[in-house]
Scaffold this motif. Sequence first.
Motif, mmCIF file in Angstrom:
data_model
loop_
_atom_site.group_PDB
_atom_site.id
_atom_site.type_symbol
_atom_site.label_atom_id
_atom_site.label_comp_id
_atom_site.label_asym_id
_atom_site.label_seq_id
_atom_site.Cartn_x
_atom_site.Cartn_y
_atom_site.Cartn_z
ATOM 1 N N GLU A 39 0.845 -1.109 -0.117
ATOM 2 C CA GLU A 39 -0.090 -0.112 -0.160
ATOM 3 C C GLU A 39 0.958 1.255 0.036
ATOM 4 N N GLU A 40 2.158 1.096 0.706
ATOM 5 C CA GLU A 40 2.747 2.379 0.611
ATOM 6 C C GLU A 40 4.039 2.227 -0.269
ATOM 7 N N LYS A 41 3.797 2.798 -1.593
ATOM 8 C CA LYS A 41 4.785 2.736 -2.580
ATOM 9 C C LYS A 41 5.659 3.896 -2.560
ATOM 10 N N GLU A 42 5.398 4.965 -2.122
ATOM 11 C CA GLU A 42 6.270 6.091 -2.259
ATOM 12 C C GLU A 42 7.434 5.930 -1.533
ATOM 13 N N GLY A 43 8.624 5.855 -2.008
ATOM 14 C CA GLY A 43 9.977 5.875 -0.913
ATOM 15 C C GLY A 43 10.169 4.403 -0.432
ATOM 16 N N ASN A 44 9.357 3.365 -1.151
ATOM 17 C CA ASN A 44 9.718 2.286 -0.688
ATOM 18 C C ASN A 44 11.018 1.229 -1.591
ATOM 19 N N ILE A 45 11.482 0.743 -1.054
ATOM 20 C CA ILE A 45 12.832 -0.107 -1.726
ATOM 21 C C ILE A 45 12.371 -0.915 -2.645
ATOM 22 N N ARG A 46 11.084 -1.520 -2.246
ATOM 23 C CA ARG A 46 10.449 -2.277 -3.249
ATOM 24 C C ARG A 46 9.792 -1.845 -4.553
ATOM 25 N N THR A 47 9.928 -0.277 -4.740
ATOM 26 C CA THR A 47 9.277 0.157 -5.850
ATOM 27 C C THR A 47 10.669 0.906 -6.591
ATOM 28 N N ASP A 48 11.593 0.872 -6.130
ATOM 29 C CA ASP A 48 12.971 1.478 -6.590
ATOM 30 C C ASP A 48 13.837 0.347 -7.767
ATOM 31 N N PRO A 49 13.743 0.586 -8.812
ATOM 32 C CA PRO A 49 14.339 -0.300 -9.529
ATOM 33 C C PRO A 49 15.802 -0.271 -9.704
ATOM 34 N N LYS A 50 16.452 0.691 -9.074
ATOM 35 C CA LYS A 50 18.012 0.936 -8.704
ATOM 36 C C LYS A 50 18.233 -0.069 -7.666
ATOM 37 N N LYS A 51 17.286 -0.419 -6.612
ATOM 38 C CA LYS A 51 17.490 -1.028 -5.567
ATOM 39 C C LYS A 51 17.057 -2.525 -5.565
ATOM 40 N N GLY A 52 16.787 -2.840 -6.891
ATOM 41 C CA GLY A 52 16.266 -4.251 -6.820
ATOM 42 C C GLY A 52 14.620 -4.510 -6.336
ATOM 43 N N GLY A 53 13.969 -3.514 -6.805
ATOM 44 C CA GLY A 53 12.697 -3.519 -6.649
ATOM 45 C C GLY A 53 11.985 -4.564 -7.583
ATOM 46 N N GLY A 54 10.639 -4.789 -7.167
ATOM 47 C CA GLY A 54 9.722 -5.532 -8.040
ATOM 48 C C GLY A 54 9.774 -6.788 -7.204
ATOM 49 N N CYS A 55 8.381 -7.471 -7.663
ATOM 50 C CA CYS A 55 7.865 -8.645 -6.676
ATOM 51 C C CYS A 55 8.722 -9.989 -6.938
ATOM 52 N N ILE A 56 9.292 -10.200 -8.352
ATOM 53 C CA ILE A 56 10.103 -11.286 -8.532
ATOM 54 C C ILE A 56 11.329 -11.268 -7.503
ATOM 55 N N TYR A 57 12.221 -10.004 -7.383
ATOM 56 C CA TYR A 57 13.169 -10.293 -6.665
ATOM 57 C C TYR A 57 12.624 -10.006 -5.158
ATOM 58 N N ASP A 58 11.723 -9.469 -4.905
ATOM 59 C CA ASP A 58 11.434 -9.437 -3.242
ATOM 60 C C ASP A 58 10.843 -10.686 -2.711
ATOM 61 N N VAL A 59 9.828 -11.167 -3.374
ATOM 62 C CA VAL A 59 9.207 -12.522 -3.129
ATOM 63 C C VAL A 59 9.085 -13.665 -3.927
ATOM 64 N N GLY A 60 9.226 -13.360 -5.181
ATOM 65 C CA GLY A 60 9.288 -14.509 -6.149
ATOM 66 C C GLY A 60 10.536 -15.219 -6.126
ATOM 67 N N CYS A 61 11.544 -14.551 -5.455
ATOM 68 C CA CYS A 61 12.949 -15.698 -5.426
ATOM 69 C C CYS A 61 12.657 -16.678 -4.342
#
Length: 210
Positions: A39-61
Amino acid sequence: MEGLMYQFHPQHQRVQEIIRSGEIGEIQLMKASFSFLLEEKEGNIRTDPKKGGGCIYDVGCYCIHAVRNILKAEPKELIAFADIDPEYGVDVSAWVFMRMDNGVKAIIDCSFEMDFREEYEIIGTKGTIKVPQAYRPDNNGGQGLIIINKNNGQRIERIYGDQYKLEIEHFSNAILNGTELAYDGANSVKNMRVIDACFESVKTGEKVSL
């Protein structure tokens, strides 16, 4: 050693014991899911492509790792699809279909746009094994659940463990006593190889051979 903590919970060893026993027959398919609503996307590391953001990296792994290590097999080919957030440019939902080198098929889904799920299921010719608290049993007091379904009924096994404590103890024992790591850097590289193939398939829309 990469900190994939979930694997140190004893429920996964028990799943592999059941598979080896032949109780559910020959394995045909494995499905793995990990999702939550971000729900909180702004400033979240999970939405920053430069820091490995995205659901595959975060939980798909975790799903990829579970399939590889529970089945003791590597993907031979895969095709992946993803929804990309138009503002942040990262994958927010993804689906991966894999054919393993032992012939078993696998289906993975992960997401920042779905209700919380953390499960995998193994389907055999004589029954199924479902693990509904696969990655975060610590949210349920360390309780792992294994649900075995066969034609003659259902059996539920409850297994407890502190996966984070067990992970640290395992790593500490390797440092202090020179014991072998259950999960080494080579395994991490293999997992990353599959993740790279997922992104390649998402980008091209084509099947990828590994």
